[in-house]
Design an enzyme around this catalytic site. Structure first.
Site, PDB file in Angstrom:
ATOM      1  N   HIS A  91     -26.794 -38.908  93.085  1.00 44.84           N
ATOM      2  CA  HIS A  91     -27.104 -39.988  94.024  1.00 44.84           C
ATOM      3  C   HIS A  91     -28.324 -40.798  93.556  1.00 44.84           C
ATOM      4  CE1 HIS A  91     -30.713 -38.003  95.590  1.00 44.84           C
ATOM      5  NE2 HIS A  91     -30.022 -36.882  95.566  1.00 44.84           N
ATOM      6  N   GLU A 203     -25.738 -30.214  98.005  1.00 40.32           N
ATOM      7  CA  GLU A 203     -26.985 -29.704  97.420  1.00 40.32           C
ATOM      8  C   GLU A 203     -27.259 -28.298  97.954  1.00 40.32           C
ATOM      9  OE1 GLU A 203     -28.856 -29.345  95.123  1.00 40.32           O
ATOM     10  OE2 GLU A 203     -30.162 -31.105  95.021  1.00 40.32           O
TER      11      GLU A 203
END
Length: 351
Positions: A91, A203
Protein backbone atom coordinates in the site's frame (compact mmCIF):
# COMPACT_ATOMS: atom_id res chain seq x y z
CA UNK A 1 3.98 -27.36 -3.38
CA UNK A 2 4.18 -23.83 -4.72
CA UNK A 3 7.27 -21.95 -5.84
CA UNK A 4 7.83 -18.27 -6.53
CA UNK A 5 10.24 -16.91 -9.10
CA UNK A 6 11.15 -13.27 -9.46
CA UNK A 7 10.64 -11.97 -12.98
CA UNK A 8 13.07 -9.11 -12.43
CA UNK A 9 16.29 -11.08 -12.78
CA UNK A 10 17.30 -14.57 -13.95
CA UNK A 11 16.67 -17.43 -11.52
CA UNK A 12 19.65 -17.66 -9.21
CA UNK A 13 20.20 -20.80 -7.09
CA UNK A 14 20.15 -20.74 -3.38
CA UNK A 15 21.65 -20.80 0.17
CA UNK A 16 20.38 -19.30 3.50
CA UNK A 17 18.56 -16.16 4.59
CA UNK A 18 19.82 -13.50 6.91
CA UNK A 19 17.91 -11.82 9.72
CA UNK A 20 15.47 -9.15 8.60
CA UNK A 21 14.22 -5.98 10.16
CA UNK A 22 10.78 -5.07 11.28
CA UNK A 23 9.02 -3.17 8.46
CA UNK A 24 8.21 -0.40 10.93
CA UNK A 25 11.73 0.14 12.14
CA UNK A 26 12.52 -2.19 15.05
CA UNK A 27 14.83 -5.23 14.57
CA UNK A 28 13.29 -8.68 14.27
CA UNK A 29 14.22 -12.13 13.04
CA UNK A 30 13.07 -13.33 9.64
CA UNK A 31 10.29 -15.93 9.58
CA UNK A 32 11.25 -19.44 10.62
CA UNK A 33 10.21 -22.53 8.69
CA UNK A 34 6.53 -23.35 9.00
CA UNK A 35 5.25 -26.76 9.91
CA UNK A 36 2.91 -26.81 6.94
CA UNK A 37 3.79 -29.41 4.34
CA UNK A 38 3.77 -26.76 1.63
CA UNK A 39 6.86 -25.23 3.22
CA UNK A 40 9.10 -28.22 2.65
CA UNK A 41 11.63 -27.63 -0.08
CA UNK A 42 10.08 -24.38 -1.26
CA UNK A 43 12.30 -21.56 -2.42
CA UNK A 44 12.90 -18.98 -5.09
CA UNK A 45 14.83 -20.80 -7.78
CA UNK A 46 15.13 -23.87 -5.56
CA UNK A 47 14.80 -27.01 -7.64
CA UNK A 48 14.84 -30.69 -6.62
CA UNK A 49 18.20 -32.42 -6.77
CA UNK A 50 18.46 -34.97 -9.57
CA UNK A 51 20.97 -37.63 -10.40
CA UNK A 52 23.04 -36.99 -13.48
CA UNK A 53 22.05 -39.04 -16.51
CA UNK A 54 24.38 -42.04 -16.84
CA UNK A 55 24.93 -41.82 -20.57
CA UNK A 56 25.05 -38.08 -21.19
CA UNK A 57 26.29 -36.89 -17.80
CA UNK A 58 23.81 -34.02 -17.74
CA UNK A 59 24.57 -31.77 -14.74
CA UNK A 60 21.79 -31.78 -12.11
CA UNK A 61 19.68 -28.75 -11.31
CA UNK A 62 21.00 -27.77 -7.90
CA UNK A 63 21.73 -24.92 -5.56
CA UNK A 64 25.02 -23.09 -5.84
CA UNK A 65 27.39 -22.45 -2.98
CA UNK A 66 27.33 -19.08 -1.27
CA UNK A 67 30.51 -18.19 -3.16
CA UNK A 68 28.74 -18.78 -6.45
CA UNK A 69 31.81 -20.52 -7.82
CA UNK A 70 30.29 -23.95 -8.45
CA UNK A 71 28.73 -24.62 -11.86
CA UNK A 72 24.97 -24.53 -11.71
CA UNK A 73 21.88 -24.66 -13.89
CA UNK A 74 20.09 -21.30 -13.87
CA UNK A 75 17.20 -22.22 -16.16
CA UNK A 76 14.10 -24.30 -15.50
CA UNK A 77 11.12 -25.36 -17.61
CA UNK A 78 7.53 -25.66 -16.35
CA UNK A 79 4.26 -26.12 -18.25
CA UNK A 80 2.64 -22.75 -18.81
CA UNK A 81 -0.71 -23.88 -17.37
CA UNK A 82 1.05 -24.62 -14.07
CA UNK A 83 2.29 -21.04 -13.71
CA UNK A 84 0.69 -17.77 -12.65
CA UNK A 85 2.13 -14.28 -12.73
CA UNK A 86 1.47 -12.29 -9.57
CA UNK A 87 2.07 -8.58 -9.07
CA UNK A 88 2.76 -7.83 -5.42
CA UNK A 89 2.10 -4.28 -4.24
CA UNK A 90 2.54 -2.70 -0.84
CA UNK A 91 0.00 0.00 0.00
CA UNK A 92 0.98 3.65 -0.44
CA UNK A 93 1.99 5.84 2.51
CA UNK A 94 -0.56 5.83 5.33
CA UNK A 95 -0.95 8.19 8.25
CA UNK A 96 0.43 5.46 10.53
CA UNK A 97 3.68 5.35 8.52
CA UNK A 98 4.20 9.07 9.10
CA UNK A 99 3.41 9.02 12.81
CA UNK A 100 5.32 5.79 13.39
CA UNK A 101 8.43 7.23 11.77
CA UNK A 102 8.36 10.10 14.24
CA UNK A 103 7.57 7.92 17.25
CA UNK A 104 7.24 4.10 17.06
CA UNK A 105 4.92 4.12 20.06
CA UNK A 106 2.38 5.96 17.90
CA UNK A 107 1.40 2.61 16.40
CA UNK A 108 -0.46 1.99 19.64
CA UNK A 109 -2.62 5.08 19.15
CA UNK A 110 -6.38 4.52 18.66
CA UNK A 111 -6.33 7.63 16.47
CA UNK A 112 -4.61 5.55 13.77
CA UNK A 113 -7.42 2.96 13.63
CA UNK A 114 -7.61 1.49 10.10
CA UNK A 115 -5.14 4.09 8.81
CA UNK A 116 -5.97 5.85 5.55
CA UNK A 117 -3.58 7.18 2.91
CA UNK A 118 -1.83 10.54 3.24
CA UNK A 119 -1.84 13.14 0.44
CA UNK A 120 1.68 11.92 -0.41
CA UNK A 121 0.34 8.38 -0.47
CA UNK A 122 -2.19 9.37 -3.10
CA UNK A 123 0.59 10.91 -5.19
CA UNK A 124 2.38 7.56 -4.94
CA UNK A 125 -0.80 5.84 -6.11
CA UNK A 126 -1.02 8.17 -9.10
CA UNK A 127 2.62 7.43 -9.97
CA UNK A 128 2.12 3.67 -9.91
CA UNK A 129 -1.12 3.96 -11.86
CA UNK A 130 0.71 5.85 -14.61
CA UNK A 131 3.41 3.17 -14.63
CA UNK A 132 1.04 0.17 -14.95
CA UNK A 133 -0.83 1.90 -17.77
CA UNK A 134 2.32 2.92 -19.61
CA UNK A 135 3.94 -0.53 -19.44
CA UNK A 136 0.73 -2.35 -20.42
CA UNK A 137 0.24 -4.13 -17.11
CA UNK A 138 -3.16 -2.53 -16.57
CA UNK A 139 -4.52 -4.50 -19.54
CA UNK A 140 -2.97 -7.80 -18.42
CA UNK A 141 -4.24 -8.04 -14.85
CA UNK A 142 -7.31 -10.31 -14.64
CA UNK A 143 -8.02 -9.96 -10.92
CA UNK A 144 -7.07 -7.55 -8.13
CA UNK A 145 -6.92 -9.00 -4.62
CA UNK A 146 -6.71 -6.59 -1.70
CA UNK A 147 -6.31 -6.87 2.03
CA UNK A 148 -9.59 -5.54 3.53
CA UNK A 149 -8.07 -2.51 5.20
CA UNK A 150 -8.72 1.06 4.15
CA UNK A 151 -5.18 1.88 2.98
CA UNK A 152 -4.83 -1.25 0.83
CA UNK A 153 -8.23 -0.88 -0.81
CA UNK A 154 -7.59 2.81 -1.50
CA UNK A 155 -4.28 1.83 -3.12
CA UNK A 156 -5.76 -1.04 -5.12
CA UNK A 157 -8.64 1.01 -6.48
CA UNK A 158 -6.45 4.02 -7.19
CA UNK A 159 -3.88 1.99 -9.13
CA UNK A 160 -5.97 -0.62 -10.96
CA UNK A 161 -9.49 0.87 -10.96
CA UNK A 162 -11.34 2.64 -13.77
CA UNK A 163 -11.34 6.35 -14.47
CA UNK A 164 -13.28 8.97 -12.50
CA UNK A 165 -16.85 7.91 -11.88
CA UNK A 166 -19.66 9.73 -13.69
CA UNK A 167 -23.14 9.96 -12.19
CA UNK A 168 -25.80 8.18 -14.18
CA UNK A 169 -23.51 5.34 -15.27
CA UNK A 170 -25.29 2.01 -14.88
CA UNK A 171 -22.64 0.49 -12.59
CA UNK A 172 -21.76 1.22 -8.95
CA UNK A 173 -18.36 2.86 -8.34
CA UNK A 174 -15.37 1.01 -7.00
CA UNK A 175 -14.86 3.79 -4.46
CA UNK A 176 -17.19 6.59 -3.50
CA UNK A 177 -16.13 10.22 -3.38
CA UNK A 178 -13.91 11.18 -0.41
CA UNK A 179 -13.75 7.60 0.87
CA UNK A 180 -11.63 7.46 4.01
CA UNK A 181 -11.02 11.24 4.07
CA UNK A 182 -9.23 10.92 0.74
CA UNK A 183 -10.52 14.08 -0.89
CA UNK A 184 -10.58 12.07 -4.11
CA UNK A 185 -13.39 11.75 -6.66
CA UNK A 186 -15.30 8.51 -7.02
CA UNK A 187 -13.59 5.78 -9.06
CA UNK A 188 -15.44 3.88 -11.78
CA UNK A 189 -15.75 0.09 -11.83
CA UNK A 190 -15.89 0.06 -15.64
CA UNK A 191 -13.00 -1.04 -17.89
CA UNK A 192 -10.99 -2.61 -15.08
CA UNK A 193 -10.57 -6.09 -13.58
CA UNK A 194 -12.75 -7.38 -10.73
CA UNK A 195 -11.66 -6.61 -7.16
CA UNK A 196 -11.75 -9.16 -4.35
CA UNK A 197 -11.09 -8.55 -0.63
CA UNK A 198 -9.28 -11.41 1.15
CA UNK A 199 -8.47 -11.47 4.87
CA UNK A 200 -5.59 -13.95 4.51
CA UNK A 201 -3.28 -11.26 3.08
CA UNK A 202 -3.79 -8.81 5.96
CA UNK A 203 -0.98 -7.26 7.98
CA UNK A 204 0.13 -8.64 11.37
CA UNK A 205 -2.99 -9.13 13.47
CA UNK A 206 -3.51 -7.59 16.88
CA UNK A 207 -2.33 -4.79 19.21
CA UNK A 208 -1.81 -2.01 16.63
CA UNK A 209 -5.11 -0.16 15.97
CA UNK A 210 -3.90 0.79 12.47
CA UNK A 211 -4.13 -2.92 11.56
CA UNK A 212 -7.72 -3.36 12.78
CA UNK A 213 -10.36 -3.19 10.06
CA UNK A 214 -13.81 -1.63 10.02
CA UNK A 215 -16.98 -3.63 9.59
CA UNK A 216 -17.68 -5.05 6.15
CA UNK A 217 -21.00 -3.22 6.23
CA UNK A 218 -19.16 0.10 6.41
CA UNK A 219 -16.64 -0.91 3.75
CA UNK A 220 -19.43 -1.81 1.33
CA UNK A 221 -20.68 1.77 1.49
CA UNK A 222 -17.18 3.08 0.69
CA UNK A 223 -16.23 0.49 -1.94
CA UNK A 224 -19.52 -0.67 -3.53
CA UNK A 225 -17.94 -2.76 -6.31
CA UNK A 226 -15.33 -4.64 -4.29
CA UNK A 227 -16.36 -8.24 -3.65
CA UNK A 228 -16.34 -8.97 0.12
CA UNK A 229 -18.11 -12.33 -0.16
CA UNK A 230 -15.10 -14.36 1.03
CA UNK A 231 -15.01 -12.56 4.39
CA UNK A 232 -17.11 -14.50 6.89
CA UNK A 233 -17.54 -12.01 9.74
CA UNK A 234 -18.86 -8.48 9.49
CA UNK A 235 -16.80 -7.30 12.47
CA UNK A 236 -13.06 -7.86 12.82
CA UNK A 237 -12.88 -10.96 15.01
CA UNK A 238 -9.25 -11.72 14.03
CA UNK A 239 -7.70 -8.63 15.64
CA UNK A 240 -7.00 -8.87 19.38
CA UNK A 241 -6.00 -5.82 21.48
CA UNK A 242 -3.36 -7.62 23.57
CA UNK A 243 -1.97 -10.37 21.28
CA UNK A 244 0.31 -9.58 18.34
CA UNK A 245 0.52 -12.25 15.66
CA UNK A 246 3.97 -13.90 15.54
CA UNK A 247 6.18 -13.48 12.48
CA UNK A 248 6.14 -17.25 11.88
CA UNK A 249 2.35 -17.26 11.92
CA UNK A 250 2.25 -14.44 9.36
CA UNK A 251 4.61 -16.40 7.09
CA UNK A 252 2.54 -19.57 7.38
CA UNK A 253 -0.62 -17.61 6.62
CA UNK A 254 1.11 -16.09 3.60
CA UNK A 255 2.09 -19.50 2.23
CA UNK A 256 -1.48 -20.74 2.60
CA UNK A 257 -2.66 -17.63 0.77
CA UNK A 258 -0.33 -18.26 -2.17
CA UNK A 259 -1.43 -21.89 -2.36
CA UNK A 260 -5.05 -20.70 -2.31
CA UNK A 261 -4.37 -18.70 -5.48
CA UNK A 262 -4.39 -22.01 -7.35
CA UNK A 263 -8.13 -22.24 -6.71
CA UNK A 264 -8.50 -19.19 -8.95
CA UNK A 265 -8.69 -19.51 -12.72
CA UNK A 266 -7.00 -16.16 -13.36
CA UNK A 267 -3.38 -16.30 -14.53
CA UNK A 268 -2.37 -12.65 -13.98
CA UNK A 269 -3.25 -11.44 -10.48
CA UNK A 270 -2.39 -8.21 -8.67
CA UNK A 271 -2.20 -8.44 -4.86
CA UNK A 272 -2.21 -5.31 -2.70
CA UNK A 273 -1.02 -6.04 0.82
CA UNK A 274 1.31 -4.87 3.60
CA UNK A 275 5.01 -4.64 4.37
CA UNK A 276 5.06 -7.20 7.20
CA UNK A 277 2.90 -9.73 5.37
CA UNK A 278 4.96 -9.52 2.19
CA UNK A 279 8.30 -9.54 3.99
CA UNK A 280 7.66 -12.58 6.16
CA UNK A 281 5.91 -14.55 3.41
CA UNK A 282 8.67 -13.98 0.88
CA UNK A 283 11.37 -14.55 3.48
CA UNK A 284 9.87 -17.97 4.11
CA UNK A 285 9.95 -18.84 0.43
CA UNK A 286 13.49 -17.56 -0.12
CA UNK A 287 15.10 -18.75 3.12
CA UNK A 288 17.36 -21.27 1.33
CA UNK A 289 18.29 -19.05 -1.57
CA UNK A 290 21.59 -17.52 -2.54
CA UNK A 291 21.91 -14.19 -0.69
CA UNK A 292 21.62 -12.21 -3.93
CA UNK A 293 18.22 -13.57 -4.88
CA UNK A 294 17.07 -13.72 -1.26
CA UNK A 295 17.73 -10.03 -0.86
CA UNK A 296 15.99 -9.19 -4.13
CA UNK A 297 12.86 -11.15 -3.31
CA UNK A 298 12.39 -10.67 0.42
CA UNK A 299 13.67 -7.16 1.14
CA UNK A 300 11.09 -4.83 2.60
CA UNK A 301 8.77 -3.17 0.13
CA UNK A 302 8.72 0.60 -0.18
CA UNK A 303 5.34 2.31 -0.09
CA UNK A 304 3.50 1.62 -3.36
CA UNK A 305 6.30 -0.60 -4.68
CA UNK A 306 5.33 -3.28 -7.20
CA UNK A 307 7.25 -6.52 -7.81
CA UNK A 308 6.30 -9.17 -10.35
CA UNK A 309 6.77 -12.87 -9.57
CA UNK A 310 6.02 -16.17 -11.28
CA UNK A 311 4.13 -18.67 -9.13
CA UNK A 312 4.85 -22.30 -10.09
CA UNK A 313 2.58 -25.23 -9.18
CA UNK A 314 4.78 -28.27 -8.50
CA UNK A 315 2.17 -30.36 -6.70
CA UNK A 316 -0.85 -30.11 -9.02
CA UNK A 317 -2.69 -27.77 -6.64
CA UNK A 318 -4.33 -26.19 -9.66
CA UNK A 319 -6.70 -27.95 -12.04
CA UNK A 320 -6.48 -25.79 -15.14
CA UNK A 321 -5.96 -27.55 -18.45
CA UNK A 322 -3.32 -26.51 -20.95
CA UNK A 323 -5.59 -24.40 -23.17
CA UNK A 324 -2.77 -23.42 -25.53
CA UNK A 325 -1.41 -26.93 -26.02
CA UNK A 326 -2.27 -28.92 -29.17
CA UNK A 327 -2.25 -32.74 -29.13
CA UNK A 328 -0.74 -33.24 -32.58
CA UNK A 329 -1.15 -36.40 -34.65
CA UNK A 330 -4.26 -34.96 -36.33
CA UNK A 331 -4.95 -36.61 -38.72
CA UNK A 332 -3.37 -39.75 -37.25
CA UNK A 333 -0.36 -41.28 -38.99
CA UNK A 334 2.90 -43.14 -38.47
CA UNK A 335 5.22 -41.02 -36.36
CA UNK A 336 7.71 -43.26 -34.53
CA UNK A 337 10.33 -40.86 -33.09
CA UNK A 338 13.93 -41.60 -34.04
CA UNK A 339 15.07 -41.87 -30.42
CA UNK A 340 12.38 -44.50 -29.76
CA UNK A 341 13.46 -46.35 -32.90
CA UNK A 342 17.04 -46.34 -31.59
CA UNK A 343 15.86 -47.84 -28.32
CA UNK A 344 13.93 -50.58 -30.11
CA UNK A 345 17.00 -51.35 -32.23
CA UNK A 346 19.20 -51.63 -29.14
CA UNK A 347 16.75 -54.04 -27.50
CA UNK A 348 16.57 -56.14 -30.66
CA UNK A 349 20.37 -56.37 -30.80
CA UNK A 350 20.50 -57.52 -27.17
CA UNK A 351 18.05 -60.30 -27.93
Amino acid sequence: MTMIYSTITPIVPCTTTAAGTNPRGSPSNSAAAASSSVAAGVGVGLLPRRRAAKRLRIPPLRCASASGMEPTASTALYPLHRCKTIYLVRHAQGIHNVEGEKDPSAYMSPALFDAHLTPLGWKQVDGLREHVKKCGLAKKVELVISSPLLRTMQTAVGVFGGENYTDGVNAPPLMVENAGHSGRPAVSSLNCPPFLAVETCREHLGVHPCDKRRSITEYRTLFPSIDFSLIENDEDVLWEPDVREANEAVATRGMKFLDWLWTREEKEIAIVSHSGFLFHTLSMYSKECHPTIQQEVSKHFANCELRSMVLVDRSKLGSDSASWNYPGKIPAGLDLPSDVADKHLEEAQKN
